[in-house]
Design an enzyme around this catalytic site. Structure first.
Site, PDB file in Angstrom:
ATOM      1  N   ALA A  61       0.849  -1.193   0.000  1.00 49.75           N
ATOM      2  CA  ALA A  61       0.000   0.000   0.000  1.00 49.75           C
ATOM      3  C   ALA A  61       0.884   1.243   0.000  1.00 49.75           C
ATOM      4  O   ALA A  61       2.024   1.199   0.474  1.00 49.75           O
ATOM      5  CB  ALA A  61      -0.873  -0.005   1.251  1.00 49.75           C
ATOM      6  N   GLY A 100       0.681  -5.076   1.089  1.00 52.53           N
ATOM      7  CA  GLY A 100      -0.458  -5.126   0.175  1.00 52.53           C
ATOM      8  C   GLY A 100      -0.087  -5.753  -1.159  1.00 52.53           C
ATOM      9  O   GLY A 100      -0.952  -6.325  -1.840  1.00 52.53           O
ATOM     10  N   GLU A 103      -0.459  -9.309  -0.610  1.00 59.11           N
ATOM     11  CA  GLU A 103      -1.899  -9.582  -0.436  1.00 59.11           C
ATOM     12  C   GLU A 103      -2.608  -9.599  -1.784  1.00 59.11           C
ATOM     13  O   GLU A 103      -3.501 -10.409  -2.026  1.00 59.11           O
ATOM     14  CB  GLU A 103      -2.511  -8.531   0.493  1.00 59.11           C
ATOM     15  CG  GLU A 103      -1.986  -8.665   1.925  1.00 59.11           C
ATOM     16  CD  GLU A 103      -2.501  -7.564   2.840  1.00 59.11           C
ATOM     17  OE1 GLU A 103      -2.166  -6.389   2.588  1.00 59.11           O
ATOM     18  OE2 GLU A 103      -3.246  -7.876   3.783  1.00 59.11           O
ATOM     19  N   GLU A 123       4.079  -5.329   7.417  1.00 59.50           N
ATOM     20  CA  GLU A 123       3.257  -4.276   8.024  1.00 59.50           C
ATOM     21  C   GLU A 123       3.583  -4.040   9.492  1.00 59.50           C
ATOM     22  O   GLU A 123       3.515  -2.909   9.981  1.00 59.50           O
ATOM     23  CB  GLU A 123       1.767  -4.610   7.877  1.00 59.50           C
ATOM     24  CG  GLU A 123       1.201  -4.384   6.479  1.00 59.50           C
ATOM     25  CD  GLU A 123       1.356  -5.579   5.556  1.00 59.50           C
ATOM     26  OE1 GLU A 123       2.199  -6.468   5.842  1.00 59.50           O
ATOM     27  OE2 GLU A 123       0.642  -5.636   4.536  1.00 59.50           O
TER      28      GLU A 123
HETATM   29  C1  3H9 Z   1       0.492  -2.164   3.539  1.00 62.73           C
HETATM   30  O1  3H9 Z   1       0.742  -2.708   2.502  1.00 62.73           O
HETATM   31  C2  3H9 Z   1      -0.858  -2.216   4.192  1.00 62.73           C
HETATM   32  C3  3H9 Z   1      -1.762  -3.286   3.618  1.00 62.73           C
HETATM   33  O2  3H9 Z   1      -1.575  -4.504   4.330  1.00 62.73           O
HETATM   34  C4  3H9 Z   1      -3.210  -2.945   3.831  1.00 62.73           C
HETATM   35  C5  3H9 Z   1      -3.767  -1.808   3.071  1.00 62.73           C
HETATM   36  C6  3H9 Z   1      -5.253  -1.674   3.261  1.00 62.73           C
HETATM   37  N1  3H9 Z   1       4.616   3.496  -0.047  1.00 62.73           N
HETATM   38  O3  3H9 Z   1      13.393   1.939   0.512  1.00 62.73           O
HETATM   39  P1  3H9 Z   1      13.783   2.606  -0.749  1.00 62.73           P
HETATM   40  C7  3H9 Z   1       9.382   4.844  -1.435  1.00 62.73           C
HETATM   41  S1  3H9 Z   1       1.627  -1.239   4.348  1.00 62.73           S
HETATM   42  C8  3H9 Z   1       5.095   4.693  -0.404  1.00 62.73           C
HETATM   43  O4  3H9 Z   1      14.780   3.693  -0.703  1.00 62.73           O
HETATM   44  P2  3H9 Z   1      14.839   0.091  -1.668  1.00 62.73           P
HETATM   45  C9  3H9 Z   1      10.434   5.255  -0.419  1.00 62.73           C
HETATM   46  O5  3H9 Z   1       9.927   6.200   0.481  1.00 62.73           O
HETATM   47  C10 3H9 Z   1       3.045  -1.250   3.277  1.00 62.73           C
HETATM   48  N2  3H9 Z   1       6.388   4.910  -0.725  1.00 62.73           N
HETATM   49  O6  3H9 Z   1      14.234   1.547  -1.856  1.00 62.73           O
HETATM   50  C11 3H9 Z   1      11.505   5.818  -1.331  1.00 62.73           C
HETATM   51  O7  3H9 Z   1      11.099   7.134  -1.704  1.00 62.73           O
HETATM   52  P3  3H9 Z   1      12.195   8.248  -1.978  1.00 62.73           P
HETATM   53  C12 3H9 Z   1       3.790  -2.523   3.362  1.00 62.73           C
HETATM   54  C13 3H9 Z   1       7.219   3.861  -0.676  1.00 62.73           C
HETATM   55  O8  3H9 Z   1      15.021  -0.452  -3.030  1.00 62.73           O
HETATM   56  C14 3H9 Z   1      11.408   4.948  -2.564  1.00 62.73           C
HETATM   57  O9  3H9 Z   1      10.119   4.333  -2.529  1.00 62.73           O
HETATM   58  N3  3H9 Z   1       5.006  -2.422   2.612  1.00 62.73           N
HETATM   59  C15 3H9 Z   1       6.776   2.594  -0.299  1.00 62.73           C
HETATM   60  O10 3H9 Z   1      15.986   0.128  -0.729  1.00 62.73           O
HETATM   61  C16 3H9 Z   1      12.451   3.863  -2.618  1.00 62.73           C
HETATM   62  O11 3H9 Z   1      12.433   3.150  -1.412  1.00 62.73           O
HETATM   63  C17 3H9 Z   1       6.176  -2.094   3.185  1.00 62.73           C
HETATM   64  O12 3H9 Z   1       6.268  -1.914   4.381  1.00 62.73           O
HETATM   65  C18 3H9 Z   1       5.410   2.404   0.029  1.00 62.73           C
HETATM   66  N4  3H9 Z   1       4.902   1.212   0.390  1.00 62.73           N
HETATM   67  O13 3H9 Z   1      13.696  -0.760  -0.926  1.00 62.73           O
HETATM   68  C19 3H9 Z   1       7.373  -1.972   2.271  1.00 62.73           C
HETATM   69  N5  3H9 Z   1       7.825   1.736  -0.322  1.00 62.73           N
HETATM   70  O14 3H9 Z   1      13.025   7.749  -3.114  1.00 62.73           O
HETATM   71  C20 3H9 Z   1       8.071  -0.659   2.516  1.00 62.73           C
HETATM   72  C21 3H9 Z   1       8.888   2.468  -0.710  1.00 62.73           C
HETATM   73  O15 3H9 Z   1      11.402   9.470  -2.273  1.00 62.73           O
HETATM   74  N6  3H9 Z   1       9.131  -0.454   1.580  1.00 62.73           N
HETATM   75  N7  3H9 Z   1       8.530   3.748  -0.929  1.00 62.73           N
HETATM   76  O16 3H9 Z   1      12.983   8.369  -0.689  1.00 62.73           O
HETATM   77  C22 3H9 Z   1      10.336  -1.074   1.666  1.00 62.73           C
HETATM   78  O17 3H9 Z   1      10.558  -1.918   2.516  1.00 62.73           O
HETATM   79  C23 3H9 Z   1      11.390  -0.693   0.685  1.00 62.73           C
HETATM   80  O18 3H9 Z   1      11.108   0.600   0.216  1.00 62.73           O
HETATM   81  C24 3H9 Z   1      11.500  -1.638  -0.542  1.00 62.73           C
HETATM   82  C25 3H9 Z   1      12.491  -1.023  -1.562  1.00 62.73           C
HETATM   83  C26 3H9 Z   1      12.041  -2.991  -0.068  1.00 62.73           C
HETATM   84  C27 3H9 Z   1      10.160  -1.818  -1.225  1.00 62.73           C
END
Ligand code: 3H9
Length: 684
Positions: A61, A100, A103, A123
Site C-alpha cells: 500500500a 499489500g 496480499e 506491516e
Molecule cells: C500495507 O501494505 C498495508 C496493507 O496490508 C493494507 C492496506 C489496506 N509506499 O526503501 P527505498 C518509497 S503497508 C510509499 O529507498 P529500496 C520510499 O519512500 C506497506 N512509498 O528503496 C523511497 O522514496 P524516496 C507494506 C514507498 O530499493 C522509494 O520508494 N510495505 C513505499 O531500498 C524507494 O524506497 C512495506 O512496508 C510504500 N509502500 O527498498 C514496504 N515503499 O526515493 C516498505 C517504498 O522518495 N518499503 N517507498 O525516498 C520497503 O521496505 C522498501 O522501500 C523496498 C524497496 C524494499 C520496497
C-alpha cells in the site's frame, strides 16, 4: 499509465508501473479495476498474468496515503475483484511483493516467482498488521506456523523458500514476465489452481500451536501491532474467512490511526530523507574500488567486514603482526559463525574473508581510494596517523577517521589536504549496527561527502551527514542522558530502576547495563580527557569495577547474568551524602522524563547550530545507532507527541531543582513551544 494491458493471444498481461516500487496508490488501484472491467468476459481470453516491474511486483500500500481520506476503490475491493474473475489470474512476482503487494498476489488464483524475489508481510514494522486479507489468506495457504512467523516478524522470504512452502506455485527463470505467460497458458489448459473453496476452510491451529509460537515472538516488545497480528492469525483458525477479514480490518483501522504506527511511518520516511545529503547540485562522487582500514581492533575489523560484505577489497593495517593476526582471526571466526548460523553460505563466508588482506606495512594505503582510521581514541595518536597517511595516500584518496567524538578539523589540520578529510563514525559492532555518521569538517569538500554517502549506501548503512562538534549528533545527545542517569542515582534511584524504566520504555538496555557492557574505564578515560567529573561513576570505576569484563560494575556478573549489588548502593549513598543530597524514591515516569527531556533539549541546540540538518536526521540516528524503539519514532517525534510546552516546563523545573543551567530549555525549544509548533513535520 500506471496500468497497461497487453494481449498475447489467449493470455492478457496486466502490468503495473508506478515507480519506484509500485506502491498501490490510487492510480494503481483504479487502473487495476479498469483493466479487470475491460478483460471480464473478453473473447478468447483464457488467463490473465498480473505483473509488476523487474524491481517490484509491488512494495505494498502507498504509505503516504495513510492518515488521509481513502480514495476508492480500496485495495480490498481490488483484490476481491481479482478473486471473482471467472478466468484464472496468475501473479508474476519479480523483485519485491511486500505487504499489500503480497496480499494482491494472494488474491490471485496462482502465483509464480523468480528466485531473486522477496515476498513478505512487513506491516508490523510500520506498527500495523496486513489489512487487505493477508492475515486470513496466508495461514490458509502456507499454514499457521510459517504465516505467524512471517506476519509477526515482518521478515520477507526469498522466491525459492516461497516455492518450498507453497506460497508460490512455481519458480520460473527466463524473461520477465514472458515466462509467466507461458506458465499461465498451462493453467488455461487445465493446470490446477486454487479456488475459493480452499479459502473458506479455516487454517488449523493444532494443539495450541499459536500460543506456543507467539510467546517468544511477542516477548521482546511492548508494541501493540505484533499482538494484533497474532490475534488476526488466530482468527483465521476460528472464524469464517469473511468474519476474519472483518476483524482484521477493524484491527488495521485502530492501528493505522494510533501513535505507534504514526511513529513507525515517521521513522520509515525519516530514515530515507536523512540519507539525502544536502549538497550543491551536480556534485559528483568519486569511485571507491579499494579501501584500507588502519587498526585491526574490534572497530577496525568490523569496518573491514562492512567493505568485504559489499564486495569491496580492503587492506587492514596494524603496527605489529600479533594484533593483526588476532584481529583477522576474530574476523574469520565471525564469518564462520555466520555461516554456521546459516545467515550466509559457507562460500559467501570464504569469498568475503578473501577480500580482506592484512599487513603491517602502512605503505599499503598507497593503493586505497579511501582510508578509514580506527586507532586508539586519542587526538595525538590520530594526528600522527593522519600525518603519515597524508604522506603516503594517493592524490584524491579520502582520509576518514572513525573517531566517536574528537574534533575532525584538528585531525584534518595536520594534512595538506583537509578537503579530503572527514569523519566516518561507525557504531559497534560495525558489521551489525546500521548507523554511519558522516562528519563534515569545516573544509571537507562536497564531493568527499557525496562519496561517503554513496559508499554508506553500498555498505548497507543508514548514513547521515552531521556537523563537527564534541560527540557529533548521537554521542552528544547520549552524553546528556548519561549525565541525567548519574544525577538520578544521586537523587535516589537505583541503577536497576533506571535501567528498567528505559527497557520498559522500549530500549533493549538501560544506561548502566550498557556502561557495564562497554567498560566503565572507557567513560572514565573520556571524562578525564575533558576534565569532567561524575561522582558515582568515578567512585565505582575507582573501586576497580570496570563492568562485565571484571565481573563487577553497576551490577555483579556471573557470565552475562547480572544482579544488583548492595556495595553499589552503598557507594551511591556515600557520594550523595558527600554532596548533601537527600535521596528519595523516584517513580518510573519521572525517571523517563529526566532521562529523555535533556536529550531533546540538546537535540534542539544541535538543530539550531546546524549540526543536524533536519529533526528526522536525529531520529534516524537514534533509531539506528542507539536502539531507540521504532514504535516511538525517535526523540524528536516523541517530543512532538509529548508536546513541546510540557518538555519546556519540565526542563525549567529540573534546572531550578538541580541548579544545572544546561537543563534550561534551549532557545529553539522555547521558540517552538511558545509558538505552538513541533519539530519538523512530526505530530503537533
Ligand atoms: C500495507 O501494505 C498495508 C496493507 O496490508 C493494507 C492496506 C489496506 N509506499 O526503501 P527505498 C518509497 S503497508 C510509499 O529507498 P529500496 C520510499 O519512500 C506497506 N512509498 O528503496 C523511497 O522514496 P524516496 C507494506 C514507498 O530499493 C522509494 O520508494 N510495505 C513505499 O531500498 C524507494 O524506497 C512495506 O512496508 C510504500 N509502500 O527498498 C514496504 N515503499 O526515493 C516498505 C517504498 O522518495 N518499503 N517507498 O525516498 C520497503 O521496505 C522498501 O522501500 C523496498 C524497496 C524494499 C520496497
Amino acid at each position: 499509465m500506471a496500468v497497461t494491458v497487453q494481449r498475447h493471444d489467449d493470455i492478457a498481461v496486466v502490468s503495473m508501473d508506478n515507480p519506484p516500487v509500485n506502491a498501490l496508490g490510487f492510480a494503481l488501484r483504479s487502473g487495476l479495476m479498469h483493466a479487470l472491467t475491460e478483460l471480464r468476459g473478453a473473447e478468447g481470453l483464457k488467463a490473465i498474468v498480473l505483473a509488476g516491474t523487474p524491481r517490484a511486483f509491488s512494495g505494498g500500500a502507498d504509505i503516504t496515503e495513510f492518515g488521509k481520506p481513502m480514495q476508492e476503490p480500496n485495495l480490498r475491493v481490488v483484490i476481491t475483484a481479482i478473486e471473482d474473475m471467472d478466468i484464472p489470474v496468475v501473479a508474476a512476482i519479480h523483485g519485491v511483493a511486500l505487504g499489500g503487494g503480497l496480499e494482491l498476489a494472494l488474491g490471485c488464483h496462482a502465483r509464480v516467482a523468480w528466485a531473486s524475489a522477496r515476498l513478505g508481510l512487513p506491516e508490523v514494522k510500520l506498527g500495523l498488521l496486513p489489512g487487505a486479507g493477508g492475515t486470513q489468506r496466508l495461514p490458509r495457504v502456507v499454514g499457521v506456523e510459517k504465516a505467524l512467523s512471517m506476519i509477526v516478524t515482518g521478515n520477507p522470504i526469498g522466491g525459492k523458500e516461497a516455492a518450498e512452502i507453497g506460497l508460490v506455485d512455481a519458480l520460473l527463470d527466463g524473461a520477465y514476465p514472458d515466462a509467466a505467460v507461458a506458465w499461465a497458458r498451462g493453467v488455461a489448459a487445465g493446470r490446477r489452481v486454487r479456488d475459493r473453496e480452499e479459502k473458506l476452510q479455516p487454517a488449523r491451529d493444532d494443539a495450541g500451536l499459536i500460543d506456543r509460537l507467539a510467546a517468544p515472538l511477542l516477548k521482546a516488545s511492548g508494541a501493540a501491532a505484533p499482538k494484533a497480528c497474532v490475534e488476526a492469525v488466530r482468527n483465521a483458525t476460528t472464524m469464517t474467512f469473511d468474519d476474519g477479514a472483518k476483524a482484521e480490518r477493524h484491527l488495521f483501522e485502530q492501528l493505522v490511526a494510533g501513535d505507534e504506527s504514526r511513529a513507525h511511518r515517521h521513522a520509515f520516511f525519516a530514515e530515507r530523507e536523512a540519507q539525502k545529503a544536502k549538497l550543491p547540485a551536480g556534485t559528483v562522487a568519486r569511485k571507491i574500488e579499494r579501501a584500507a582500514v588502519i587498526g585491526a581492533g574490534t572497530m577496525g575489523g568490523g569496518i573491514a567486514m562492512c567493505f568485504a560484505n559489499a564486495g569491496i577489497p580492503v587492506t587492514v593495517i596494524e603496527t605489529e603482526q600479533a594484533p593483526l593476526d588476532r584481529g583477522l582471526g576474530r574476523v574469520g571466526e565471525l564469518y564462520e559463525g555466520s555461516a554456521k548460523r546459516g545467515s550466509i553460505t559457507a562460500d559467501q563466508a570464504r569469498d568475503r574473508r578473501s577480500l580482506i588482506e592484512g599487513t603491517i606495512d602502512i605503505e599499503a594505503v598507497r593503493h586505497a581510494d579511501i582510508v578509514i582510521e580506527a586507532v586508539f581514541e586519542e587526538m595525538s595518536v590520530k594526528r600522527s596517523v593522519f600525518e603519515r597517511l597524508d604522506r603516503i595516500a594517493k592524490p584524491g584518496a579520502i582520509l576518514a577517521t572513525n573517531t566517536s567524538y574528537l574534533d575532525i578539523d584538528q585531525i584534518a589540520a595536520v594534512t595538506s589536504r583537509p578537503a579530503d578529510v572527514l569523519g566516518m563514525h561507525f557504531f559497534s559492532p560495525a558489521n551489525v549496527m546500521r548507523l554511519l555518521e558522516i562528519v563534515r569538517g569545516s573544509q571537507t569538500s562536497p564531493e568527499v561527502i557525496a562519496t561517503a554517502s554513496e559508499l554508506g549506501k553500498k555498505l548497507g548503512k543508514v548514513s547521515v551527514v552531521v556537523g563537527n562538534c564534541f560527540g557529533f549528533v548521537g554521542n552528544r545527545i547520549l552524553s546528556k542522558r548519561t549525565d541525567a542517569a548519574e544525577r538520578l542515582l544521586l537523587d535516589g534511584a537505583s541503577p536497576q530502576e533506571v535501567d528498567k524504566a528505559l527497557t520498559d520504555f522500549g530500549f533493549r538496555m538501560g544506561p548502566f547495563a550498557m556502561a557495564d557492557l562497554a567498560g566503565l574505564d572507557i567513560g572514565m578515560r573520556i571524562r578525564k580527557a575533558f576534565g569532567k567529573r561524575a561522582p558515582v561513576a568515578d567512585a565505582i570505576t575507582d573501586a576497580g569495577r570496570y563492568g562485565q569484563k571484571t565481573g563487577k560494575g553497576y551490577y555483579i556478573y556471573e557470565g552475562r547474568q547480572s544482579t544488583p549489588d548492595p556495595e553499589v548502593d552503598a557507594i551511591i549513598e556515600a557520594e550523595a551524602a558527600k554532596l548533601g543530597i537527600k535521596r528519595r524514591k523516584i517513580g518510573q515516569h519521572e525517571i523517563i522524563e529526566r532521562l529523555v527531556y535533556p536529550m531533546i533539549n540538546e537535540a534542539a541546540r544541535i538543530l539550531d547550530e546546524g549540526i543536524a540538518d533536519r529533526p528526522g536526521d536525529i531520529d534516524a540516528i537514534w533509531l539506528h545507532g542507539y536502539n531507540w524503539p521504532a514504535w516511538r519514532g525517535g526523540p524528536m517525534f516523541y517530543a512532538n507527541l509529548v508536546g513541546l510546552p510540557t518538555v519546556r516546563d519540565k526542563l525549567t523545573q529540573f534546572a531550578a531543582a538541580t541548579g544545572d543551567k544546561s537543563l534550561e530549555p534551549a532557545p529553539l525549544l522555547l521558540r517552538l513551544a511558545d509558538s505552538g509548533q513541533g519539530f519538523g513535520n512530526g505530530p503537533q
